[in-house]
Design a protein around this motif. Sequence first.
Motif: not given
Length: 597
Positions: A469-475, A499-505, A534-544
């Motif tokens: 993913p372009a951004f490996p984690y979301v805050t 997010n990246q760790i979640s998608s690699h498990r 489990s995979s959110l490369p563009f984030g989720y919700g309003v701040r996607s």
Amino acid sequence: MQRMFIRCGIVNLNTNSFVAWKTVRRLFAEKTRPLTAIERQERFRDASNELISSIAQPQTAGGLASEISPTSATIPLTDATVSQQASNVFEIPDVSVLSEVTRDKTPLPFEDIPGPVALKVFEKYWKYVPLLGQLKWNRNVMPLKYLFNRYGPIVRIHGPISGDIVMIHRPEHIAEVYKQEGEAPVRSGIDVLQHYRLHYRKSRLPGPFTMQGTEWTELRANLDKPFAQQLTRYFGKLEMTCDELVQRIRKIRNRQDEVPGDFDQDLSRWGMESFSILLLNRRLGFLEPSGLNAASEPARIIEALTSAHLYLSRCESGFQVWRFFETPYIRKLFAACDVIDGVIGKYIRQAQNKLRNRSASTYQEKNSTADNVEDNGSPILDKLILDQEMQPDDISTLIMDMIILGVQATTNSEAFLLYYLARNPRIQRQLYEEIGALMPSRGSELTQYSLKKMPYLRACIKECLRLRPAFPYVTRVLPKSITLHGYVVPKDTYVIMANQISSHREENFEDPEKFKPERWLSNNTERGEHQAFSSLPFGYGVRSCLGKQMAETEMMLLTAKLIREFRIEYDYADIGSNYMVVNVPNKPLRFRFVDRD
């Protein structure tokens, strides 16, 4: 003799009585004589067998004593009390099993969340350090994967001064955070860019990546529709940009059909040319066949973009010393941002001058249909200037964020996609068959409708963004207290969702390290097993991600063109990723682009 027998009390002595007396003496002698070794072993074996058989058979209430006949003349060896105790020794009590076990499900306090003890101890003494005590704890100090492997699915970092940080990676925990984020979620910004805008440039807005609350939601609502319209109106120009990159590849590759190691620069030029078309409605000439003159505007932008990306990651990593005095890194970052800001400002002023020549009513009339849009004006810039009434500095801030972060995210994601296709010839061949069915010849035109009929291409992009993913984690900053993994996490806690760790498990994806686009196809039975978060490369919700549709369209268009023209190969060591605010390849992109017959 007879008198002697009378004195001994033996009367009526006869021959038979004498024989009986001798028999009694003989039996008594046999019973009282010592046993031989063999006889003792036989007696011991017989006694053992009798004891085992008595244990195996159910005992009556009387125990061993009840088996002795009351009329028997033999004296019992033990009385009834001793027999009762002996029988009790071999009784096995019934075991009662409870149908359910009750547990205390009260959430544990926040202080019980596991985490590095050394940082907790260090936190106590942090306030006594006169200068470093004011530093803000940075989330990039430790690798997240190591902390999860050591402390479990939820980790607490004791952050000096700025508060604690909680890190999670399980999809159910990530879903809970998104569920509670509300209508105006708050996430962390890029501090050094915010410092550049608010303190160095004296701008009013910190930038879209740092905007929070209703300010962000209003901006997004007013930009979603123009962005979608731009993709439809200028799709043909985006296709021409991809054709220019194809010609560029044919020019720079060597006799072995291999491109130079700095091919990432060519991808950046393609990304900037596509961006300038969509945002500025201009072709700036980043992909000129003859190359770029070092003094040209496109060359200066590419150089500034590369420098800004490098020094941005260095300023955001580790202790942010630039907060207290000007460091060499921050000087180079600000100089690169000044170059980008100057170019953007020039085109904003040109758009303002054109808009002064026509009234707002005429503008709205001409933009009522897509066919009336003039090619010499940018609808997005026009909308920001007229409808949003944004100041030029605020517009420049918005566009700069999209260049430094958005363009870099798109071009690096495309680089990883080409790598995975080169490493998996079977998948590349299947993708070529799908593309060839819609583009029978090299010069075949692509349309948005054609891209919609390429599900395998879209699956390849999804699988690439799962792995890299372009951004490996979301805050997020929690708007209220929630319960995660049995712990209470209080309001205003800073949460990092890996997010990246979640998608690699393995528990989330079968063979998680393998590139398998089939897992995203609708007819694949494995697809239903994926958890939604489990995979959110563009984030989720309003701040996607604001530019999600733009990035996906650009990647699909370029990949379809390249796969139709070339067979892509890669013969060197595996390419991993380095984190530089976004994920970037850690090795040169020395691909081979072999012409297809």
